[in-house]
Design an enzyme around this catalytic site. Structure first.
Site, PDB file in Angstrom:
ATOM      1  N   ASP A  17       5.912   7.868  12.235  1.00  0.00           N
ATOM      2  CA  ASP A  17       6.004   7.615  10.789  1.00  0.00           C
ATOM      3  C   ASP A  17       5.897   8.889   9.939  1.00  0.00           C
ATOM      4  OD1 ASP A  17       6.093   5.064  11.734  1.00  0.00           O
ATOM      5  OD2 ASP A  17       4.262   4.379  10.748  1.00  0.00           O
ATOM      6  N   LYS A 116      10.219  -0.130  12.782  1.00  0.00           N
ATOM      7  CA  LYS A 116       9.238  -1.190  12.960  1.00  0.00           C
ATOM      8  C   LYS A 116       8.863  -1.800  11.614  1.00  0.00           C
ATOM      9  CE  LYS A 116       5.578   2.309  13.353  1.00  0.00           C
ATOM     10  NZ  LYS A 116       4.765   1.955  12.186  1.00  0.00           N
ATOM     11  N   CYS A 161      -1.190   3.798  12.645  1.00  0.00           N
ATOM     12  CA  CYS A 161      -0.006   3.735  13.503  1.00  0.00           C
ATOM     13  C   CYS A 161      -0.084   4.670  14.704  1.00  0.00           C
ATOM     14  CB  CYS A 161       1.248   3.978  12.676  1.00  0.00           C
ATOM     15  SG  CYS A 161       1.527   2.665  11.457  1.00  0.00           S
TER      16      CYS A 161
END
Length: 218
Positions: A17, A116, A161
């Site tokens: 991310d 995602k 994450c």
């Protein structure tokens, strides 16, 4: 700290991310989050021949957004069908500039991008599973078919994450290493004291995840 020798055939760098939405000025900014870009680029240039990346890729009105729940505020927790869900500010919205991989990130060695959180009703922290813990992204099968055995993690955020991805990597049979200076965390208060970063470190170390800095990578 012990040094870790990189096996350029069996090791892969997971870039989690690294998106403007999680950086200063973004919708869900991680403190000092933009600092991971330069460190990730050095790892890509000097240490790793292979990498994958993840992107938060939410449709507008995603069920994890506080704005989707009238009367609720960001960072409150609600109960959804799959369990407790932290409500977030709108972030990582599909097609928005903030949802793109950071433009300064060197993408030459990124062989796969896993998007995602694109299912409207399920949030997703891990690179391997959506938050219902049963919906797989397919990443584990891809990595195993390619012959990778160890994953080094960099990106955002250490306590969400990155942590969930490292945890699931171990459960999928991979060795997992978190490169601490290539990550930044949110650091929310945690149950039992400390922060979510502290809690994530304890959980991951108990699973055998190693924490290193770039200086330890050979």
């Amino acid at each position: 700290m012990d040094r870790i020798a990189i096996d350029r055939r069996a090791d892969i760098l997971g870039l989690i991310d690294i998106q403007p939405t999680f950086m200063p000025g973004g919708e869900l900014a991680v403190p000092d989050g933009d600092a991971v870009v330069a460190v990730a680029n050095r790892l890509l240039a000097d240490r790793f021949d292979h990498a994958f990346a993840t992107q938060d890729w939410h449709p507008a009105g995603h069920h994890s957004f506080a704005s989707a729940h009238p009367g609720r505020a960001p960072f409150e927790t609600i109960r959804l069908a799959y369990g407790d869900q932290t409500l977030w500010p709108d972030h990582g919205v599909q097609g928005s500039p903030g949802a793109a991989l950071h433009p300064a990130l060197d993408q030459a060695k990124i062989e796969l991008v896993v998007r995602k959180g694109f299912r409207p009703a399920i949030d997703s922290y891990s690179a391997f599973f959506e938050n219902d813990r049963t919906t797989a992204t397919g990443l584990a099968g891809y990595l195993k078919e390619r012959g990778f055995r160890r994953i080094f993690f960099a990106g955002l955020a250490t306590d969400f994450c990155v942590a969930y991805s490292a945890e699931d990597a171990v459960r999928a049979g991979f060795a997992a290493v978190v490169v601490e200076d290539a990550c930044r965390g949110i650091g929310m208060p945690a149950e039992g004291g400390g922060t979510t970063i502290d809690a994530a470190r304890r959980r991951l170390k108990a699973l055998g995840v190693r924490f290193v800095t770039t200086a330890a990578l050979g």
